[in-house]
Structures are given as structure tokens and as C-alpha cells.
Write a protein that holds these residues in place. Structure first.
Motif, mmCIF file in Angstrom:
data_model
loop_
_atom_site.group_PDB
_atom_site.id
_atom_site.type_symbol
_atom_site.label_atom_id
_atom_site.label_comp_id
_atom_site.label_asym_id
_atom_site.label_seq_id
_atom_site.Cartn_x
_atom_site.Cartn_y
_atom_site.Cartn_z
ATOM 1 N N GLY A 99 40.928 10.069 49.490
ATOM 2 C CA GLY A 99 39.918 8.907 50.227
ATOM 3 C C GLY A 99 38.505 9.482 50.247
ATOM 4 N N TYR A 100 37.722 8.659 50.795
ATOM 5 C CA TYR A 100 36.467 8.925 51.004
ATOM 6 C C TYR A 100 35.732 8.532 52.514
ATOM 7 N N ASN A 101 34.940 9.598 52.786
ATOM 8 C CA ASN A 101 34.251 9.382 54.448
ATOM 9 C C ASN A 101 33.460 8.208 54.296
ATOM 10 N N ASN A 102 32.649 8.198 55.498
ATOM 11 C CA ASN A 102 31.715 7.367 55.664
ATOM 12 C C ASN A 102 30.211 7.577 54.728
ATOM 13 N N LYS A 103 30.087 8.455 54.552
ATOM 14 C CA LYS A 103 29.014 8.980 53.605
ATOM 15 C C LYS A 103 29.405 8.882 51.926
ATOM 16 N N LYS A 104 30.498 8.207 51.879
ATOM 17 C CA LYS A 104 31.026 8.167 50.357
ATOM 18 C C LYS A 104 31.359 9.599 49.607
ATOM 19 N N HIS A 105 31.483 10.524 50.413
ATOM 20 C CA HIS A 105 31.991 11.825 50.003
ATOM 21 C C HIS A 105 33.624 11.745 49.765
ATOM 22 N N PRO A 106 34.134 12.354 48.807
ATOM 23 C CA PRO A 106 35.491 12.516 48.467
ATOM 24 C C PRO A 106 36.149 13.306 49.922
ATOM 25 N N ILE A 107 37.490 13.089 50.029
ATOM 26 C CA ILE A 107 38.062 13.838 50.766
ATOM 27 C C ILE A 107 39.200 14.526 49.947
ATOM 28 N N PHE A 108 39.279 15.749 49.919
ATOM 29 C CA PHE A 108 40.171 16.337 49.123
ATOM 30 C C PHE A 108 41.625 17.041 49.971
ATOM 31 N N LEU A 109 42.486 16.879 48.972
ATOM 32 C CA LEU A 109 43.743 17.342 49.547
ATOM 33 C C LEU A 109 44.167 18.554 48.608
ATOM 34 N N THR A 110 44.202 19.791 49.369
ATOM 35 C CA THR A 110 44.211 21.229 48.649
ATOM 36 C C THR A 110 45.858 21.169 48.309
ATOM 37 N N ILE A 111 45.945 21.429 47.002
ATOM 38 C CA ILE A 111 47.442 21.662 46.431
ATOM 39 C C ILE A 111 47.643 23.260 46.476
ATOM 40 N N GLY A 112 46.655 24.002 46.019
ATOM 41 C CA GLY A 112 46.694 25.408 46.443
ATOM 42 C C GLY A 112 45.611 26.258 45.315
ATOM 43 N N TYR A 113 45.714 27.470 45.575
ATOM 44 C CA TYR A 113 44.882 28.185 45.035
ATOM 45 C C TYR A 113 45.537 29.088 43.814
#
Length: 165
Positions: A28-42
Motif C-alpha cells: 500500500g501507500y501512506n498519506n505522503k504517497k510513499h510505499p508501505i513494504f511488507l518484509t518477506i525476509g533477509y
């Protein structure tokens, strides 16, 4: 190598790290249009990260199999805010409040009769308010179908009896 749209990505993090490759997916994206990431792993290598993305995307549901209308609404609203005006968003919030009797039911066990009884209980609302609630349900079910939370879009909106105009 280019990955498909809406698949996620693997990026190399700076510095001397033990597992420098971060597998992530935009949810998704926050109010400032920056992406919201879901971390799968490192991961140790880029290939390991891509394999984790493949395994993650192969799953039927992204978050949980028992997703409710409430959870779905919270996932859908940030993605839809960018497409409509503020008055439409206010209308969706009001329509969501009218659907309180059914928002806690998981989508797999939500039946047409549950939805119809919710609309039948809206005796104090006019046709336009019921229509807006029906539109919200259609949008939520379309979102659930396109993001594979449900196997088929039930198209309950066409079948609902919301009264006469």
C-alpha cells in the motif's frame, strides 16, 4: 532480471551485512504517497530472495485465510483513497459504519442471507445511503477477488434488495 508487476522485489542493502538482500513487497501507500513494504525476509543471495518471493506469491492468501470485512476494509481504503475525492472517502466511512453487523464475519463464511439481513435492518436509511453501502461491498469484494482472498467474486450487489428509489 525484471520481475512481474505486483510480485515484489529484492534489493541489496548497503554496508557489510551478513544477509544483505532484502525481499519485500509493496502492500500500500501512506498519506505522503510513499510505499508501505511488507518484509518477506533477509537473505544471503539475490536468488534466495527471489525464491522466497516466488514461494510467498504462490500462496492463495497473503495475510490470513480468515480475513474479515473489517480487515479487508483497512487494506483496501489506503489504496482507494488516491483514486477518489475526500467526499467519497467520507461516504465510504459512513457506509462502513452501516455494515457493522457483518464486518466481523470471515469472508469464507459470509453468506448472502447475512448481507441481506444487514440491509433489511437499515430501516432508517434512505435508498441513496443503502446504495452507497452496496457500492462499498462491491468494491471490497472486487478487491478481495483481485488480491486472491476469495476464489470467486460473488457479485452480491446485483442480487441485494435495497428497496425502491
Amino acid at each position: 532480471m525484471r520481475l512481474p508487476n505486483n510480485f515484489g522485489g529484492v534489493v541489496k542493502l548497503s554496508g557489510n551485512r551478513r544477509r544483505p538482500f532484502w525481499a519485500r513487497k509493496t502492500v500500500g501507500y501512506n498519506n505522503k504517497k510513499h510505499p508501505i513494504f511488507l518484509t518477506i525476509g533477509y537473505f544471503f543471495t539475490r536468488e534466495d530472495g527471489i525464491q522466497a518471493l516466488v514461494d510467498y506469491n504462490r500462496q492463495k492468501t497473503i495475510y490470513s485465510p480468515g480475513i474479515t470485512l473489517s480487515s479487508l476494509y483497512r487494506l483496501w481504503l489506503p489504496t482507494h483513497i488516491n483514486k477518489v475525492g475526500s467526499s467519497a472517502v467520507d461516504g465510504y466511512k459512513t457506509s462502513y459504519s452501516h455494515l457493522q453487523p457483518i464486518i466481523g464475519i470471515p469472508l469464507e463464511s459470509l453468506k448472502f442471507s447475512d448481507i441481506q439481513s444487514c440491509f433489511d435492518a437499515m430501516t432508517n436509511l434512505n435508498y441513496a445511503s443503502k446504495k452507497k453501502s452496496r457500492t462499498l461491498l462491491n468494491l471490497l469484494f472486487n478487491y478481495a477477488f483481485t488480491h486472491e482472498y476469495i476464489d470467486a467474486n460473488p457479485h452480491y450487489g446485483k442480487l441485494l434488495d435495497i428497496g425502491k428509489k
